[in-house]
Motif scaffolding. Structure first.
Motif, PDB file in Angstrom:
ATOM      1  N   HIS A  43       0.828  -1.209   0.000  1.00  0.00           N
ATOM      2  CA  HIS A  43       0.000   0.000   0.000  1.00  0.00           C
ATOM      3  C   HIS A  43       0.865   1.262   0.000  1.00  0.00           C
ATOM      4  O   HIS A  43       0.552   2.239  -0.701  1.00  0.00           O
ATOM      5  N   GLU A  44       1.940   1.256   0.751  1.00  0.00           N
ATOM      6  CA  GLU A  44       2.856   2.407   0.764  1.00  0.00           C
ATOM      7  C   GLU A  44       3.592   2.535  -0.559  1.00  0.00           C
ATOM      8  O   GLU A  44       3.796   3.635  -1.058  1.00  0.00           O
ATOM      9  N   LEU A  45       3.979   1.393  -1.144  1.00  0.00           N
ATOM     10  CA  LEU A  45       4.754   1.433  -2.385  1.00  0.00           C
ATOM     11  C   LEU A  45       3.904   1.775  -3.603  1.00  0.00           C
ATOM     12  O   LEU A  45       4.450   2.186  -4.626  1.00  0.00           O
ATOM     13  N   VAL A  46       2.595   1.624  -3.512  1.00  0.00           N
ATOM     14  CA  VAL A  46       1.717   2.071  -4.600  1.00  0.00           C
ATOM     15  C   VAL A  46       1.835   3.583  -4.745  1.00  0.00           C
ATOM     16  O   VAL A  46       1.817   4.119  -5.849  1.00  0.00           O
ATOM     17  N   LYS A  47       1.995   4.262  -3.625  1.00  0.00           N
ATOM     18  CA  LYS A  47       2.089   5.730  -3.624  1.00  0.00           C
ATOM     19  C   LYS A  47       3.400   6.206  -4.245  1.00  0.00           C
ATOM     20  O   LYS A  47       3.419   7.125  -5.056  1.00  0.00           O
ATOM     21  N   GLU A  48       4.513   5.576  -3.807  1.00  0.00           N
ATOM     22  CA  GLU A  48       5.832   5.957  -4.308  1.00  0.00           C
ATOM     23  C   GLU A  48       6.869   4.940  -3.876  1.00  0.00           C
ATOM     24  O   GLU A  48       6.707   4.251  -2.876  1.00  0.00           O
ATOM     25  N   SER A  67      12.440  -5.514   6.803  1.00  0.00           N
ATOM     26  CA  SER A  67      13.398  -6.244   5.973  1.00  0.00           C
ATOM     27  C   SER A  67      12.934  -7.663   5.687  1.00  0.00           C
ATOM     28  O   SER A  67      13.071  -8.162   4.560  1.00  0.00           O
ATOM     29  N   ILE A  68      12.379  -8.332   6.686  1.00  0.00           N
ATOM     30  CA  ILE A  68      11.872  -9.695   6.501  1.00  0.00           C
ATOM     31  C   ILE A  68      10.739  -9.692   5.478  1.00  0.00           C
ATOM     32  O   ILE A  68      10.712 -10.513   4.553  1.00  0.00           O
ATOM     33  N   GLN A  69       9.802  -8.764   5.635  1.00  0.00           N
ATOM     34  CA  GLN A  69       8.666  -8.702   4.723  1.00  0.00           C
ATOM     35  C   GLN A  69       9.101  -8.294   3.311  1.00  0.00           C
ATOM     36  O   GLN A  69       8.585  -8.813   2.319  1.00  0.00           O
ATOM     37  N   ILE A  70      10.065  -7.381   3.219  1.00  0.00           N
ATOM     38  CA  ILE A  70      10.602  -6.958   1.921  1.00  0.00           C
ATOM     39  C   ILE A  70      11.207  -8.163   1.200  1.00  0.00           C
ATOM     40  O   ILE A  70      10.978  -8.364   0.003  1.00  0.00           O
ATOM     41  N   SER A  71      11.963  -8.980   1.927  1.00  0.00           N
ATOM     42  CA  SER A  71      12.573 -10.172   1.320  1.00  0.00           C
ATOM     43  C   SER A  71      11.510 -11.093   0.733  1.00  0.00           C
ATOM     44  O   SER A  71      11.662 -11.611  -0.373  1.00  0.00           O
ATOM     45  N   ARG A  72      10.429 -11.291   1.461  1.00  0.00           N
ATOM     46  CA  ARG A  72       9.343 -12.160   0.985  1.00  0.00           C
ATOM     47  C   ARG A  72       8.637 -11.559  -0.229  1.00  0.00           C
ATOM     48  O   ARG A  72       8.289 -12.263  -1.174  1.00  0.00           O
ATOM     49  N   GLY A  77       8.019 -11.600  -6.313  1.00  0.00           N
ATOM     50  CA  GLY A  77       7.880 -10.727  -7.471  1.00  0.00           C
ATOM     51  C   GLY A  77       6.866  -9.609  -7.319  1.00  0.00           C
ATOM     52  O   GLY A  77       6.444  -9.016  -8.313  1.00  0.00           O
ATOM     53  N   TYR A  78       6.489  -9.273  -6.077  1.00  0.00           N
ATOM     54  CA  TYR A  78       5.529  -8.205  -5.839  1.00  0.00           C
ATOM     55  C   TYR A  78       6.191  -6.826  -5.852  1.00  0.00           C
ATOM     56  O   TYR A  78       5.518  -5.824  -6.087  1.00  0.00           O
ATOM     57  N   ILE A  79       7.480  -6.800  -5.564  1.00  0.00           N
ATOM     58  CA  ILE A  79       8.238  -5.548  -5.566  1.00  0.00           C
ATOM     59  C   ILE A  79       9.588  -5.803  -6.214  1.00  0.00           C
ATOM     60  O   ILE A  79       9.996  -6.952  -6.397  1.00  0.00           O
ATOM     61  N   LYS A  80      10.277  -4.724  -6.549  1.00  0.00           N
ATOM     62  CA  LYS A  80      11.644  -4.846  -7.052  1.00  0.00           C
ATOM     63  C   LYS A  80      12.538  -3.866  -6.314  1.00  0.00           C
ATOM     64  O   LYS A  80      12.086  -2.843  -5.803  1.00  0.00           O
ATOM     65  N   ASP A  81      13.798  -4.223  -6.268  1.00  0.00           N
ATOM     66  CA  ASP A  81      14.826  -3.460  -5.562  1.00  0.00           C
ATOM     67  C   ASP A  81      15.554  -2.585  -6.570  1.00  0.00           C
ATOM     68  O   ASP A  81      15.877  -3.021  -7.668  1.00  0.00           O
ATOM     69  N   GLU A  82      15.805  -1.370  -6.175  1.00  0.00           N
ATOM     70  CA  GLU A  82      16.512  -0.435  -7.037  1.00  0.00           C
ATOM     71  C   GLU A  82      17.571   0.270  -6.207  1.00  0.00           C
ATOM     72  O   GLU A  82      17.285   0.746  -5.110  1.00  0.00           O
ATOM     73  N   THR A  83      18.793   0.312  -6.712  1.00  0.00           N
ATOM     74  CA  THR A  83      19.827   1.077  -6.016  1.00  0.00           C
ATOM     75  C   THR A  83      19.997   2.412  -6.729  1.00  0.00           C
ATOM     76  O   THR A  83      19.785   2.514  -7.940  1.00  0.00           O
ATOM     77  N   ASP A  87      24.539   6.413  -5.114  1.00  0.00           N
ATOM     78  CA  ASP A  87      24.980   5.721  -3.902  1.00  0.00           C
ATOM     79  C   ASP A  87      24.448   4.286  -3.941  1.00  0.00           C
ATOM     80  O   ASP A  87      23.303   4.024  -3.602  1.00  0.00           O
ATOM     81  N   ARG A  88      25.302   3.349  -4.369  1.00  0.00           N
ATOM     82  CA  ARG A  88      24.897   1.957  -4.558  1.00  0.00           C
ATOM     83  C   ARG A  88      24.506   1.275  -3.239  1.00  0.00           C
ATOM     84  O   ARG A  88      23.917   0.209  -3.239  1.00  0.00           O
ATOM     85  N   ARG A  89      24.805   1.898  -2.109  1.00  0.00           N
ATOM     86  CA  ARG A  89      24.426   1.317  -0.816  1.00  0.00           C
ATOM     87  C   ARG A  89      22.980   1.612  -0.456  1.00  0.00           C
ATOM     88  O   ARG A  89      22.401   0.956   0.399  1.00  0.00           O
ATOM     89  N   TYR A  90      22.380   2.577  -1.107  1.00  0.00           N
ATOM     90  CA  TYR A  90      21.022   3.009  -0.779  1.00  0.00           C
ATOM     91  C   TYR A  90      20.019   2.295  -1.690  1.00  0.00           C
ATOM     92  O   TYR A  90      20.084   2.417  -2.912  1.00  0.00           O
ATOM     93  N   HIS A  91      19.117   1.539  -1.092  1.00  0.00           N
ATOM     94  CA  HIS A  91      18.113   0.774  -1.831  1.00  0.00           C
ATOM     95  C   HIS A  91      16.736   1.390  -1.637  1.00  0.00           C
ATOM     96  O   HIS A  91      16.364   1.767  -0.534  1.00  0.00           O
ATOM     97  N   VAL A  92      16.004   1.467  -2.728  1.00  0.00           N
ATOM     98  CA  VAL A  92      14.593   1.841  -2.663  1.00  0.00           C
ATOM     99  C   VAL A  92      13.811   0.709  -3.321  1.00  0.00           C
ATOM    100  O   VAL A  92      14.334  -0.027  -4.158  1.00  0.00           O
ATOM    101  N   PHE A  93      12.566   0.573  -2.909  1.00  0.00           N
ATOM    102  CA  PHE A  93      11.734  -0.518  -3.400  1.00  0.00           C
ATOM    103  C   PHE A  93      10.555   0.060  -4.141  1.00  0.00           C
ATOM    104  O   PHE A  93      10.005   1.094  -3.774  1.00  0.00           O
ATOM    105  N   GLN A  94      10.193  -0.644  -5.205  1.00  0.00           N
ATOM    106  CA  GLN A  94       9.123  -0.195  -6.077  1.00  0.00           C
ATOM    107  C   GLN A  94       8.191  -1.383  -6.321  1.00  0.00           C
ATOM    108  O   GLN A  94       8.642  -2.509  -6.495  1.00  0.00           O
ATOM    109  N   ILE A  95       6.904  -1.125  -6.357  1.00  0.00           N
ATOM    110  CA  ILE A  95       5.921  -2.180  -6.589  1.00  0.00           C
ATOM    111  C   ILE A  95       5.932  -2.568  -8.077  1.00  0.00           C
ATOM    112  O   ILE A  95       6.116  -1.715  -8.944  1.00  0.00           O
ATOM    113  N   THR A  96       5.767  -3.867  -8.347  1.00  0.00           N
ATOM    114  CA  THR A  96       5.699  -4.357  -9.725  1.00  0.00           C
ATOM    115  C   THR A  96       4.241  -4.379 -10.182  1.00  0.00           C
ATOM    116  O   THR A  96       3.324  -4.188  -9.387  1.00  0.00           O
ATOM    117  N   ASP A  97       4.033  -4.662 -11.460  1.00  0.00           N
ATOM    118  CA  ASP A  97       2.662  -4.789 -11.964  1.00  0.00           C
ATOM    119  C   ASP A  97       1.926  -5.917 -11.243  1.00  0.00           C
ATOM    120  O   ASP A  97       0.749  -5.787 -10.916  1.00  0.00           O
TER     121      ASP A  97
END
Length: 127
Positions: A43-48, A67-72, A77-83, A87-97
């Motif tokens: 729900h949060e990732l739908v926004k941004e 972190s546990i829920q993000i891994s699941r 395939g519900y979200i994807k990781d983007e660095t 700064d390759r150490r900083y990860h943001v997550f985005q919802i997939t289709d």
């Protein structure tokens, strides 16, 4: 009624509320392999797209739980990781289709079930 008696009644109400809420919160949602906690992240990732620390702040839960829920969510395939390129150490997550479709389905289920749950909870709450 003494203060001790009132506290016993309140404790019993809390126990009843917990027994009503637990199955709703812990169960996977209508065939979708997401828990209520994972739905909240979707729900949060739908926004941004956002980071683990920001999700932790917004949802008021620990970063380890996020972190546990993000891994699941990543695994399914519900979200994807983007660095970030800067700064390759900083990860943001985005919802997939696929994640958006699951979010939409669970939102519809909740819209149907939540009023019933609220009515049930209201019967336990002191007026």
């Amino acid at each position: 009624m003494t203060e001790v008696d009132e506290m016993a009644v309140d404790i019993e109400r809390i126990h009843q509320l917990n027994s009503v809420l637990r199955p709703f919160i812990k169960r996977p949602s209508s065939g979708d392999a997401v828990t209520f906690e994972q739905y909240r992240i979707l729900h949060e990732l739908v926004k941004e797209k956002t980071s683990t620390s920001e999700l932790s702040r917004r949802l008021n839960v620990g970063q380890s739980m996020i972190s546990i829920q993000i891994s699941r969510l990543l695994k399914n395939g519900y979200i994807k990781d983007e660095t970030l390129p800067t700064d390759r150490r900083y990860h943001v997550f985005q919802i997939t289709d696929h994640g958006k479709a699951v979010h939409e389905h669970v939102s519809l289920v909740l819209a149907h079930e939540l009023p019933q749950l609220m009515n049930k909870l209201a019967s336990y709450v002191k007026v």
